[in-house]
Design an enzyme around this catalytic site. Structure first.
Site, short mmCIF file in Angstrom:
data_model
loop_
_atom_site.label_atom_id
_atom_site.label_comp_id
_atom_site.label_asym_id
_atom_site.label_seq_id
_atom_site.Cartn_x
_atom_site.Cartn_y
_atom_site.Cartn_z
N ASP A 202 0.85 -1.19 0.00
CA ASP A 202 0.00 0.00 0.00
C ASP A 202 0.89 1.24 0.00
O ASP A 202 1.66 1.45 0.93
CB ASP A 202 -0.90 -0.02 1.24
N ASP B 114 -2.85 2.48 -6.08
CA ASP B 114 -1.84 2.59 -5.03
C ASP B 114 -1.75 1.37 -4.11
O ASP B 114 -1.03 1.42 -3.11
CB ASP B 114 -2.07 3.85 -4.19
N GLU B 115 -2.45 0.30 -4.40
CA GLU B 115 -2.33 -0.88 -3.55
C GLU B 115 -2.62 -2.15 -4.34
O GLU B 115 -3.36 -2.14 -5.32
CB GLU B 115 -3.24 -0.79 -2.32
#
Length: 397
Positions: free
Chosen positions: A7, A102-103
């Site tokens: 993350d 983003d993860e």
């Protein structure tokens, strides 16, 4: 299985601080206009100290932190950075399931003989992201997806946490019930009424007692409190859709904020479609309410598309139709595209089709907008149809 959850910490804001050194160490808010329906996409940790969080109206965020620097969203740029992060993941395993830009979850089972233990792989990925991209990631290592995601969040920012198979119950027991995946303010109050405040409290119940106290979601929470999660990592090669969803820090009951966030998610999904040269035919909307009840709605278009405007028109229609059925606040909002196909040149018809010039123009607009927004931010250019929709909302139509 051995799962990693990677993350990126305050991803959009961190990219802006990396690209603009004068922003480092300062409160940065990435999002829409400070007036009207603008919302916070993300905030740097310096801004979060003042109570600023994603999905908050930008105007409210600036009242909480008036010294914050507002930066327009550069979605195409974040997609490019995300692709470079994915390239690092792919060095270690092909089993990568992106949750958003983003993860992602990574299944590193079977990769240990090549790269060492899962912990060693996680640290190598974290180090590579910092050395090559000058960005910070938090990493969780665990036997399943729920535990890996929980682990990555325990020591943020710049965290690295391993939950070993033989220490699951003891690691989870002292954690507050609010860390259970899917628990919002309303559900948290139900736990408090039942005098359940930690994972350990829930672990001591039988599954029948949990169902009695918490209704249909009782068995789900009972399993999570014990670290049970049977979901598998689904890689891009297996995925049949592209989607983005967000779980709000606080439940949202404002239609304007939901509309603004829906547009944000639609932009992300369609930008990913265009980046990967894919088209989709079916638009899906996902809503999870404060009582954990989840609904999905879908609608197909006449021909496969990667057009933001086409997907947005369908998505907002689905949202309008779904919202009147419930009066509760929204905990999670998601947009997805299914029935994917690889984008390829289209044969024009022999006789003039009035729709063809519009389709070509729309595609050109999308690609131009991607380039402009990458350079100047998402709000630098807007489609007239979306501007008119905002005007209509302000008039109450």
């Amino acid at each position: 299985m051995t799962i990693l959850h990677v993350d990126m910490d305050a991803f959009y804001a961190s990219v802006e601080q990396r690209d603009r050194p004068e922003l480092r160490g300062k409160p940065v808010i990435v999002g829409g206009s400070p007036t009207g329906r603008g919302v916070v996409s993300t905030a740097s940790y310096e801004a979060r100290k003042f109570g600023v969080h994603s999905a908050m109206p930008t105007s409210q965020a600036l009242r909480l932190c008036p010294q914050a620097i507002l930066v327009r969203t550069r979605m195409s740029h974040y997609v490019d950075v995300s692709k470079r992060i994915r390239d690092i993941f792919n060095r270690y395993t092909p089993e990568v399931e992106p949750l958003s830009l983003d993860e992602a979850f990574l299944n590193v089972s079977g990769c240990e003989q090549l790269f060492g233990t899962a912990e060693k792989i996680g640290r190598a990925i974290k180090e590579s992201i910092w050395n090559e991209l000058n960005l910070v990631a938090s990493v969780g290592v665990a036997p399943n997806k729920f535990l890996a995601k929980l682990a990555s969040d325990l020591e943020k920012p710049d965290g690295f946490t391993v939950i070993a198979s033989d220490r699951i119950l003891s690691t989870l027991a002292p954690l507050p019930i609010s860390r259970l995946w899917g628990v919002g303010k309303v559900t948290e109050r139900r736990f408090a009424t039942a005098q359940l405040s930690t994972f350990g409290d829930l672990q001591r119940l039988t599954v029948e007692q949990s169902r009695h106290l918490l209704g249909n979601a009782g068995e789900h929470f009972w399993g999570l409190a014990r670290g049970i999660d049977k979901r598998r990592v689904v890689s891009d090669r297996q995925a049949k859709s592209i989607s983005n969803e967000t779980t709000f820090p606080v439940d949202i009951d404002c239609a304007d904020v939901l509309q603004a966030w829906l547009l944000e998610l639609t932009e992300q999904v369609c930008c990913r479609l265009r980046t990967h040269d894919q088209l989709g035919r079916t638009v899906q909307l996902k809503l999870r309410y404060s009582d954990f009840h989840t609904i999905t709605r879908s609608c197909s278009v006449d021909s496969p598309t990667d057009s933001t405007d086409v997907v947005w028109q369908v998505a907002q229609k689905l949202l309008r139709e779904a919202m009147p059925t419930r009066q509760l606040a929204v905990r999670l909002l998601g947009v997805g595209i299914t029935n994917l196909d690889t984008a390829r040149p289209q044969q024009l018809t022999l006789f003039n089709d009035e729709g063809e010039p519009k389709q070509v123009a729309t595609a050109q607009i999308d690609s131009t907008l991607d380039a402009i927004r990458q350079q100047f931010g998402r709000s630098a250019m807007r489609r007239a149809s979306l501007v008119q929709h905002q005007v209509d909302l302000k008039r109450g139509s």
